[in-house]
Scaffold this active site. Structure first.
Site, short mmCIF file in Angstrom:
data_model
loop_
_atom_site.label_atom_id
_atom_site.label_comp_id
_atom_site.label_asym_id
_atom_site.label_seq_id
_atom_site.Cartn_x
_atom_site.Cartn_y
_atom_site.Cartn_z
N TYR A 146 0.86 -1.20 0.00
CA TYR A 146 0.00 0.00 0.00
C TYR A 146 0.89 1.23 0.00
CZ TYR A 146 -3.53 3.36 1.62
OH TYR A 146 -4.37 4.44 1.74
N ASP A 241 9.51 2.79 -0.60
CA ASP A 241 8.49 3.46 0.20
C ASP A 241 8.82 3.13 1.67
OD1 ASP A 241 6.31 4.14 1.75
OD2 ASP A 241 4.82 3.41 0.31
N LYS A 269 4.99 10.14 8.18
CA LYS A 269 4.71 9.82 9.58
C LYS A 269 5.83 10.15 10.57
CE LYS A 269 2.01 5.82 8.10
NZ LYS A 269 0.77 5.29 8.53
N1 HOZ Z 1 -0.55 2.86 6.08
C1 HOZ Z 1 -1.42 3.06 7.17
C2 HOZ Z 1 -1.99 1.79 7.67
N2 HOZ Z 1 -1.42 0.68 7.11
C3 HOZ Z 1 -2.43 4.05 6.82
C4 HOZ Z 1 -3.35 4.41 7.91
C5 HOZ Z 1 -4.68 4.79 7.34
O1 HOZ Z 1 -4.97 4.40 6.20
O2 HOZ Z 1 -5.43 5.43 8.05
#
Ligand code: HOZ
Length: 429
Positions: A146, A241, A269
């Site tokens: 992701y 990433d 983050k």
């Molecule tokens: N990458 C984060 C969770 N795997 C994102 C958090 C979100 O989508 O709120």
């Protein structure tokens, strides 16, 4: 033994009339485990308190960034001091350069960088840059990984998309994803085949070097170096990433841990210490294509805003003090070893892993190396485990397809209490 969650339930009911699914990001909605999401009142160190006054040990840590734990004194002071001087100017500040210098010291492949406001913005922009630099259109990403919710990357994605079991999202035009090639993680053969099929068309391979959005899945030996060699051979850029892994799997990120240098990196983050931030960066030769020094356009009013910069600086300064990261990494190893031992004592099939301050586990016999094997996990058992832990005051991510995070505030008492809860819970499953 169930905790009272009356106030969270009331708040969730109200929120459902205000926000789709009652939340402002799908992963918060407990859809993977059922039940009512906790509405948070406050947090401190390794603990979080819900609106009903229940206290939990927190392994979500705002999905990773809070490496020092919640409300660390130095971060709160930095934010407070800066807020009194103004929250955004839309003009450069010294803080941006101070944070960039520190990031570059820790992660030297970012010779130049650009601050943005989220990981999604960082990955979206870094792909645009890779395309601008190479003059090529296609990109390779990996199934179950992701990289935020930009159209071009929302293809067979992990995190909330995997949790909700969605096929690719409606609303993403075919044209936006026709140049995205999605391949299984940890398989160099398929990457080589795709590069050979489109030898002059692939701009970049983007990878979470340690996958954290399908649960935690480590790269196999030689895999990242293999990606480095293949991309170099075919003239494509390698993008890491490191939104989650940066400063978490090692101070220098996965690129330091595995000694593989990408051309470009996306961060998020952690570098904002819990405030909205992201960054992308890499070799000067490539970064010079970004406007205004080059023609690849990307912009943002709040980019590099002083509150996030101040929080990020305070966070990384403390996190990089001698022994701080190492202690948190040792606590993580202790935690995952403990979970493994408790599962074995109860004859529970479990695949568990940790790297630096990230950890994860799957209820399966099958070694987990990619999204297909991650999906063999018994998600119903995970849901039971999640709720039984919650009842005992331990909050892990409410989905099998997410990673866990440990902070500097997770001391021996916290780890001991967590393992005590796991001992009770795994005996029940
Ligand atoms: N990458 C984060 C969770 N795997 C994102 C958090 C979100 O989508 O709120």
């Amino acid at each position: 033994m169930a905790l009272s969650q009356d106030r969270s339930q009331e708040l969730f009911q109200q929120a459902q009339g205000l926000f789709p699914g009652g939340v402002n990001s799908p992963v918060r909605a407990f859809r993977g485990v059922g039940g009512t999401p906790l509405f948070i009142d406050h947090a401190q160190g390794g603990y979080i308190w819900d609106a009903d006054g229940n206290r939990y040990i927190d392994y979500v840590l705002s999905w990773g960034p809070l490496v020092l734990g919640h409300a660390a004194t130095e971060v709160v002071s930095a934010i407070t001091e800066q807020a009194a001087k103004g929250t955004s100017y839309g003009a450069p500040t010294a803080l941006e350069s101070q944070l960039a210098v520190l990031i570059r010291e820790l992660m030297p492949s970012l010779e130049m960088m650009r601050f943005v406001n989220s990981g999604t913005e960082a990955t979206m922009s870094v792909i645009r840059l890779a395309r601008a630099f190479t003059g090529r259109s296609k990109i390779i990403k990996f199934i179950g990984q992701y990289h935020g919710h930009a159209d071009l990357l929302l293809v067979q994605a992990g995190s909330g998309v995997a949790t909700l079991g969605l096929p690719d999202s409606p609303g993403v035009p075919v044209g936006s994803t026709q140049d995205t090639i999605s391949l299984p993680f940890n398989d160099l053969g398929v990457v080589e085949a795709a590069l050979a099929q489109y030898p002059d068309q692939i701009a970049a391979v983007i990878v979470e070097p340690v996958a954290g959005n399908m649960g935690l899945v480590l790269p196999q030996d030689g895999y990242l170096q293999g990606l480095r060699d293949l991309t170099t051979r075919y003239g494509a850029l390698l993008i890491f990433d490191e939104v989650m892994t940066g400063f978490r799997v090692a101070m220098g990120g996965a690129q330091a841990l595995y000694s593989v240098t990408p051309d470009l990196t996306a961060l998020g983050k952690v570098i904002g210490g819990g405030l909205p931030v992201g960054a992308y960066g890499g070799r000067t030769e490539i970064m010079k294509h970004v406007a205004p020094s080059g023609t690849m356009y990307q912009a943002g009013t709040l980019s590099g805003n002083p509150l996030a910069m101040a929080a990020g600086l305070a966070t990384l300064r403390s996190w990089s003090q001698s022994g701080v990261f190492e202690r948190a990494a040792t606590a993580t190893t202790q935690l995952i070893n403990g979970i493994r031992e408790i599962a074995a004592a109860n004859n529970i099939s479990l695949q568990a892993a940790s790297v630096g301050t990230m950890f994860g586990f799957f209820f399966t016999d099958t070694p987990v190396i990619d999204y297909a094997s991650a999906k063999t996990s018994d998600v119903a058992r995970f849901a039971r485990c999640f709720h039984a832990l919650l009842e005992r005051g331990v909050y892990i991510a409410p989905s099998q397809f997410e990673a866990g995070f440990v902070s500097a505030a997770h001391d021996q008492e916290v780890i001991g209490a967590t393992l005590h809860a796991f001992t009770e819970v795994l005996a029940l499953l």
